[in-house]
Design a protein around this motif. Structure first.
Motif, PDB file in Angstrom:
ATOM      1  N   UNK A  64      34.150  43.120  56.734  1.00  0.00           N
ATOM      2  CA  UNK A  64      34.785  41.961  56.089  1.00  0.00           C
ATOM      3  C   UNK A  64      34.412  41.821  54.610  1.00  0.00           C
ATOM      4  N   UNK A  65      33.130  42.005  54.270  1.00  0.00           N
ATOM      5  CA  UNK A  65      32.712  41.885  52.868  1.00  0.00           C
ATOM      6  C   UNK A  65      33.331  43.008  52.037  1.00  0.00           C
ATOM      7  N   UNK A  66      33.336  44.215  52.599  1.00  0.00           N
ATOM      8  CA  UNK A  66      33.907  45.347  51.870  1.00  0.00           C
ATOM      9  C   UNK A  66      35.393  45.104  51.617  1.00  0.00           C
ATOM     10  N   UNK A  67      36.079  44.515  52.629  1.00  0.00           N
ATOM     11  CA  UNK A  67      37.507  44.232  52.489  1.00  0.00           C
ATOM     12  C   UNK A  67      37.756  43.199  51.403  1.00  0.00           C
ATOM     13  N   UNK A  68      36.917  42.170  51.428  1.00  0.00           N
ATOM     14  CA  UNK A  68      37.070  41.109  50.430  1.00  0.00           C
ATOM     15  C   UNK A  68      36.911  41.690  49.016  1.00  0.00           C
ATOM     16  N   UNK A  69      35.914  42.525  48.887  1.00  0.00           N
ATOM     17  CA  UNK A  69      35.667  43.129  47.582  1.00  0.00           C
ATOM     18  C   UNK A  69      36.806  44.056  47.181  1.00  0.00           C
ATOM     19  N   UNK A  70      37.336  44.779  48.176  1.00  0.00           N
ATOM     20  CA  UNK A  70      38.441  45.691  47.893  1.00  0.00           C
ATOM     21  C   UNK A  70      39.649  44.919  47.371  1.00  0.00           C
ATOM     22  N   UNK A  71      39.891  43.730  47.936  1.00  0.00           N
ATOM     23  CA  UNK A  71      41.023  42.921  47.459  1.00  0.00           C
ATOM     24  C   UNK A  71      40.813  42.514  46.008  1.00  0.00           C
ATOM     25  N   UNK A  72      39.589  42.071  45.698  1.00  0.00           N
ATOM     26  CA  UNK A  72      39.274  41.704  44.309  1.00  0.00           C
ATOM     27  C   UNK A  72      39.472  42.900  43.391  1.00  0.00           C
ATOM     28  N   UNK A  73      38.973  44.021  43.863  1.00  0.00           N
ATOM     29  CA  UNK A  73      39.028  45.250  43.071  1.00  0.00           C
ATOM     30  C   UNK A  73      40.474  45.641  42.797  1.00  0.00           C
ATOM     31  N   UNK A  74      41.320  45.509  43.830  1.00  0.00           N
ATOM     32  CA  UNK A  74      42.714  45.906  43.694  1.00  0.00           C
ATOM     33  C   UNK A  74      43.389  45.112  42.579  1.00  0.00           C
ATOM     34  N   UNK A  75      43.192  43.801  42.579  1.00  0.00           N
ATOM     35  CA  UNK A  75      43.803  42.973  41.543  1.00  0.00           C
ATOM     36  C   UNK A  75      43.263  43.355  40.175  1.00  0.00           C
ATOM     37  N   UNK A  76      41.944  43.546  40.114  1.00  0.00           N
ATOM     38  CA  UNK A  76      41.347  43.837  38.810  1.00  0.00           C
ATOM     39  C   UNK A  76      41.773  45.214  38.308  1.00  0.00           C
ATOM     40  N   UNK A  77      41.947  46.156  39.249  1.00  0.00           N
ATOM     41  CA  UNK A  77      42.445  47.477  38.856  1.00  0.00           C
ATOM     42  C   UNK A  77      43.807  47.363  38.208  1.00  0.00           C
ATOM     43  N   UNK A  78      44.665  46.540  38.833  1.00  0.00           N
ATOM     44  CA  UNK A  78      46.005  46.387  38.279  1.00  0.00           C
ATOM     45  C   UNK A  78      45.943  45.739  36.909  1.00  0.00           C
ATOM     46  N   UNK A  79      45.037  44.770  36.767  1.00  0.00           N
ATOM     47  CA  UNK A  79      44.852  44.134  35.462  1.00  0.00           C
ATOM     48  C   UNK A  79      44.384  45.148  34.434  1.00  0.00           C
ATOM     49  N   UNK A  80      43.420  45.967  34.861  1.00  0.00           N
ATOM     50  CA  UNK A  80      42.864  46.942  33.928  1.00  0.00           C
ATOM     51  C   UNK A  80      43.950  47.909  33.483  1.00  0.00           C
ATOM     52  N   UNK A  81      44.876  48.228  34.397  1.00  0.00           N
ATOM     53  CA  UNK A  81      45.995  49.097  34.049  1.00  0.00           C
ATOM     54  C   UNK A  81      46.809  48.505  32.920  1.00  0.00           C
ATOM     55  N   UNK A  82      47.098  47.204  33.031  1.00  0.00           N
ATOM     56  CA  UNK A  82      47.847  46.531  31.967  1.00  0.00           C
ATOM     57  C   UNK A  82      47.072  46.546  30.665  1.00  0.00           C
ATOM     58  N   UNK A  83      45.768  46.250  30.792  1.00  0.00           N
ATOM     59  CA  UNK A  83      44.960  46.126  29.574  1.00  0.00           C
ATOM     60  C   UNK A  83      44.800  47.466  28.898  1.00  0.00           C
ATOM     61  N   UNK A  84      44.689  48.514  29.714  1.00  0.00           N
ATOM     62  CA  UNK A  84      44.551  49.840  29.136  1.00  0.00           C
ATOM     63  C   UNK A  84      45.744  50.188  28.267  1.00  0.00           C
ATOM     64  N   UNK A  85      46.915  49.644  28.636  1.00  0.00           N
ATOM     65  CA  UNK A  85      48.126  49.993  27.913  1.00  0.00           C
ATOM     66  C   UNK A  85      48.347  49.114  26.696  1.00  0.00           C
ATOM     67  N   UNK A  86      47.519  48.076  26.523  1.00  0.00           N
ATOM     68  CA  UNK A  86      47.810  47.166  25.417  1.00  0.00           C
ATOM     69  C   UNK A  86      47.047  47.561  24.162  1.00  0.00           C
ATOM     70  N   UNK A  87      47.677  47.268  23.044  1.00  0.00           N
ATOM     71  CA  UNK A  87      47.075  47.579  21.751  1.00  0.00           C
ATOM     72  C   UNK A  87      45.944  46.593  21.487  1.00  0.00           C
ATOM     73  N   UNK A  88      44.913  47.036  20.730  1.00  0.00           N
ATOM     74  CA  UNK A  88      43.889  46.065  20.332  1.00  0.00           C
ATOM     75  C   UNK A  88      44.575  44.916  19.595  1.00  0.00           C
ATOM     76  N   UNK A  89      44.215  43.718  19.927  1.00  0.00           N
ATOM     77  CA  UNK A  89      44.789  42.567  19.229  1.00  0.00           C
ATOM     78  C   UNK A  89      46.101  42.112  19.824  1.00  0.00           C
ATOM     79  N   UNK A  90      46.503  42.695  20.959  1.00  0.00           N
ATOM     80  CA  UNK A  90      47.742  42.290  21.615  1.00  0.00           C
ATOM     81  C   UNK A  90      47.487  41.007  22.391  1.00  0.00           C
TER      82      UNK A  90
END
Ligand SMILES: [Zn+2]
Length: 258
Positions: free
Chosen positions: A35-61
């Motif tokens: 259960x704890x691993x699953x909970x963390x995986x859900x958090x991780x999944x959202x943050x991964x997707x966020x990081x994907x967006x951020x990786x694509x953005x220009x500094x100062x965007x």
């Protein structure tokens, strides 16, 4: 550590703010608690997707950033906010526990590099951000870290510094440079090899893999090289191979003196 304690430490853990002992205890718990691993995986999944967006953005965007913040806030996850990118990258390494770390070739130094890259890629170093000479890099770091950084010979081709500032990986002071590598922004950390003492996992990897190697997870890669008492760590979206080559070239040309 029990589930309640893990939950209580979850925020700091995701933000890489727990001390080593707590981090290990949580990683151990996650290996045996579904259960704890699953909970963390859900958090991780959202943050991964966020990081994907951020990786694509220009500094100062800032517009993109505000949109992401809005999305996160709406989903009731205020904790993430701007720290999400750093946490996502760190978490990508941390979530699987020690076995995954070894498999993916990540190390303590790599985690520090990724966290700093994610954190600092959001900040402007100077206004406007224009190519710097290596002399200007040396001058802007002089007296602000306990060692001097200079480049010998002609400037390394294809690697253009655009910002420099003192920084730290954990307790170790590093010269932190933002550079352009083939048009892509990358973070370059330069530190004396003696600092490897603070990164036993990385020291072990150097021992196993030789003086230059790369690793990564998701979109972010790290290239590491050491030479003549200097360690260079290049982090960014380009391939691990490209980053390792850049680290190798820089390690050859950069001189660090105390
Ligand atoms: Zn649990």
């Amino acid at each position: 550590m029990n589930c309640g304690e893990v939950l209580r430490h979850l925020g700091p853990y995701l933000d890489s703010e727990c001390d080593r002992e707590v981090t290990l205890a949580i990683a151990e718990h996650l290996e045996r608690c579904g259960p704890c691993a699953e909970r963390l995986a859900r958090e991780k999944d959202l943050e991964d997707r966020l990081a994907g967006h951020l990786g694509a953005c220009e500094p100062g965007d800032d517009l993109l950033w505000r949109r992401l913040e809005g999305a996160v806030t709406r989903s009731g996850r205020r904790r993430l906010l701007w720290r999400g990118a750093a946490a996502a990258v760190v978490l990508a390494f941390a979530v699987g526990g020690a076995s995954l770390l070894l498999r993916s070739g990540a190390s303590d130094l790599v985690r520090a590099a990724c966290a700093d890259h994610a954190k600092l890629s959001r900040e402007k170093f100077s206004e406007p951000e224009e190519p710097l000479s290596w002399e200007a890099v040396s001058a802007s770091l002089a007296g602000r870290i306990p060692f001097a950084v200079s480049i010998k010979g002609p400037s390394p081709e294809g690697i253009t510094p655009v910002g420099a500032r003192p920084c730290a990986f954990g307790d170790e002071p590093v010269a932190f440079l933002r550079c352009c590598l083939g048009g892509e922004p990358v973070s370059v950390a330069i530190l004396p090899e003696a600092a490897l003492g603070s990164f036993p996992e990385a020291a072990g990897e150097f021992a196993r893999k030789g003086d230059a190697f790369s690793c990564g997870r998701g979109d972010l890669h790290v290239g590491l090289a050491r030479r003549g008492g200097t360690l260079v760590c290049v982090t960014g979206l380009p391939s691990g191979e490209a980053l390792r080559e850049a680290a190798r070239i820089l390690a050859e040309r950069v001189e660090v003196s105390r």
